[in-house]
Design an enzyme around this catalytic site. Structure first.
Site, PDB file in Angstrom:
ATOM      1  N   HIS A  82       0.850  -1.183   0.000  1.00  0.00           N
ATOM      2  CA  HIS A  82       0.000   0.000   0.000  1.00  0.00           C
ATOM      3  C   HIS A  82       0.882   1.227   0.000  1.00  0.00           C
ATOM      4  O   HIS A  82       1.851   1.307   0.740  1.00  0.00           O
ATOM      5  CB  HIS A  82      -0.898   0.014   1.248  1.00  0.00           C
ATOM      6  N   ASP A 161     -14.741   3.535   6.968  1.00  0.00           N
ATOM      7  CA  ASP A 161     -13.662   4.386   6.443  1.00  0.00           C
ATOM      8  C   ASP A 161     -14.153   5.214   5.264  1.00  0.00           C
ATOM      9  O   ASP A 161     -13.793   6.379   5.123  1.00  0.00           O
ATOM     10  CB  ASP A 161     -12.452   3.539   6.028  1.00  0.00           C
ATOM     11  N   ARG A 168     -13.757  13.596   6.596  1.00  0.00           N
ATOM     12  CA  ARG A 168     -12.475  14.224   6.962  1.00  0.00           C
ATOM     13  C   ARG A 168     -11.971  15.141   5.856  1.00  0.00           C
ATOM     14  O   ARG A 168     -11.382  16.195   6.110  1.00  0.00           O
ATOM     15  CB  ARG A 168     -11.439  13.134   7.261  1.00  0.00           C
ATOM     16  N   SER A 183      -7.287   4.521   9.103  1.00  0.00           N
ATOM     17  CA  SER A 183      -7.950   4.463   7.803  1.00  0.00           C
ATOM     18  C   SER A 183      -7.223   3.482   6.879  1.00  0.00           C
ATOM     19  O   SER A 183      -7.827   2.583   6.278  1.00  0.00           O
ATOM     20  CB  SER A 183      -7.952   5.882   7.206  1.00  0.00           C
ATOM     21  N   LYS A 187      -8.349  -0.840   5.976  1.00  0.00           N
ATOM     22  CA  LYS A 187      -8.550  -1.375   4.618  1.00  0.00           C
ATOM     23  C   LYS A 187      -7.614  -2.550   4.365  1.00  0.00           C
ATOM     24  O   LYS A 187      -7.988  -3.541   3.742  1.00  0.00           O
ATOM     25  CB  LYS A 187      -8.321  -0.273   3.578  1.00  0.00           C
TER      26      LYS A 187
HETATM   27  N1  URA Z   1      -4.969   7.249   2.613  1.00  0.00           N
HETATM   28  C1  URA Z   1      -6.013   6.631   3.225  1.00  0.00           C
HETATM   29  O1  URA Z   1      -6.470   5.589   2.796  1.00  0.00           O
HETATM   30  N2  URA Z   1      -6.509   7.213   4.335  1.00  0.00           N
HETATM   31  C2  URA Z   1      -6.019   8.344   4.857  1.00  0.00           C
HETATM   32  O2  URA Z   1      -6.517   8.802   5.871  1.00  0.00           O
HETATM   33  C3  URA Z   1      -4.955   8.978   4.193  1.00  0.00           C
HETATM   34  C4  URA Z   1      -4.442   8.401   3.071  1.00  0.00           C
END
Ligand code: URA
Length: 429
Positions: A82, A161, A168, A183, A187
């Site tokens: 990621h 999320d 946000r 966050s 995932k």
């Molecule tokens: N990427 C994400 O998936 N979440 C965040 O809060 C910031 C970057």
């Protein structure tokens, strides 16, 4: 339990219990807690922070707020990477086939572009016929056959999320360390891989502007992953300038294919090999040195390129040799000065690519897959007056004036040769 009391407790700096965090997440997803209370909660976290335990509880609560992917049939071989988001970041297109060619199972979900940063799913859709929304059966069949599949995020993965991130984004609470860590990790946990490698970007084009902030975020995310039984590591990489030379969807796929043929820009190759080394060493249990040799050999021998072609064809690509539609118009950006480039601000260059049509300014915008920028020069390079610094590509001729202005605003020149910054700061394990 009342949401009012939870907000007040966090506002006043106390740590929340697991039950309080679960109450908030459950209520926010089912609609019983309104956006204005969730906004106040995020702002309270922004100012008061969270303990490690609270961040881990928030992550788990969000990870379990919807569906999860079960990759247990692949044992400990499943791996995910990621990136926290950058400009010119096409590493998944290179790292995933390298690792799959070495026996790692890359069953992966990726996102679309966000703001000035690109997204893997948009890039893959520049390949004619490529299907980014496989059914679960198609996804698992392909992974079993080829060891690799990359799809867009499914409907009900981490709905908490999805809702919170959108909130946000409009309430100035994105750049809070516990909120970013939870966050991203929610995932990754929901996506099911046993081995997780995070590319934490650091610099002007990233959420984390300094190596210290990036390391703090990486450390929190690695702790959360380990606490949840996943092998987790993070590589902190430089995003003060774009990665590689090509920015824009089809242009980035072409550059990724160059690296897979063991050519292409050295900075991109170096970051990809570092990420692939971490994935292979944690998935296969080899030393870093051995993993590094294996990943380099996969590029040199053509195994990674062959795996890439096997993957994209399995996922719908219709051409035997991939070719890409060229932009209708090009425009060269010419240097008006002699000197060295001391800064090529990644965020500003990313915005220039969006102006050309490579990204979305509004959610419903369509992308011009051929649009983008090829950099001939970037930070630390010497330029002479009259040199072509970059070429802009677009199907909209009218975008060049404002894209060029934005692009030039990203560059700083000096008579003195600058010192080069590290490309990879550190690895957190
Ligand atoms: N990427 C994400 O998936 N979440 C965040 O809060 C910031 C970057």
């Amino acid at each position: 339990m009342r949401m009012y009391d939870i907000i007040k407790k966090k506002r006043d700096g106390s740590a929340l219990s697991k039950e309080e965090i679960d109450f908030f997440i459950k209520g926010y997803v089912d609609g019983s807690i309104p956006d204005y209370q969730a906004s106040a909660f995020c702002m309270a976290v922004f100012y008061s922070g969270m303990t490690e335990e609270e961040t881990a509880n928030l992550t788990l609560s969000m990870a379990h707020s919807g569906d999860t992917v079960d990759l247990s049939r692949f044992g400990t071989l499943s791996a995910d990477k990621h990136s926290t988001g950058g400009v010119g970041d096409k590493t998944t297109l290179i790292v995933a086939p390298i690792c799959a060619s070495l026996g790692c199972v890359m069953a992966k979900m990726s996102g679309r572009g966000l703001g000035h940063t690109g997204g893997t799913i948009d890039k893959l859709e520049s390949i004619e016929g490529f299907n980014t929304s496989l059914s679960p059966d198609e996804f698992f069949n392909q992974v079993e056959k080829t060891g690799i599949a990359v799809v867009g995020q499914t409907g009900n993965l981490t709905p908490a999320d999805k809702k919170l991130y959108a909130l946000r984004d409009v309430t100035a609470t994105v750049d809070s360390l516990p909120l970013i860590a939870s966050s991203i990790m929610s995932k990754k946990l929901a996506a099911g891989a046993h081995n997780i490698v995070l590319d934490v970007k650091c610099g002007s084009g990233a959420f984390m502007k300094t190596p210290e902030d990036a390391e703090a975020l990486a450390t929190d995310m690695v702790k959360i992953g380990k606490m949840c039984g996943r092998n987790t590591a993070a590589v902190i990489t430089n995003m003060n300038r774009p990665l590689g030379n090509n920015i824009g969807n089809a242009l980035e796929v072409q550059e990724a294919m160059d690296v897979l043929k063991n050519s292409g820009p050295e900075d991109l190759k170096e970051v990809c090999l570092a990420l692939a080394t971490e994935i292979v060493s944690s998935t296969k249990g080899t030393s870093r040195e051995e993993a590094s040799n294996l990943t380099k050999d996969s590029l040199k021998s053509g195994k990674a390129y062959d795996k890439f072609m096997e993957w994209v064809k399995a996922q719908g690509a219709t051409q035997n040799e991939l070719s890409f539609k060229k932009a209708d118009y090009t425009h060269d950006v010419i240097s008006e000065t002699d000197g060295y480039i001391v800064s090529s601000d990644a965020e500003k260059i990313g915005i220039s690519a969006v102006i050309l049509g490579a990204g979305r300014e509004k959610k419903e915008d369509t992308i011009d897959m051929s649009a983008g920028i090829i950099l001939n020069k970037k930070t630390v390079d010497k330029v002479n007056k009259g040199d072509v610094i970059a070429t802009l590509y677009s199907c909209n001729k009218n975008s060049f004036e404002s894209a060029e202005k934005q692009f030039l605003d990203a560059l700083e020149f000096s008579e003195n040769e600058p010192t080069n910054e590290p490309l990879i700061y550190t690895v957190v394990k």
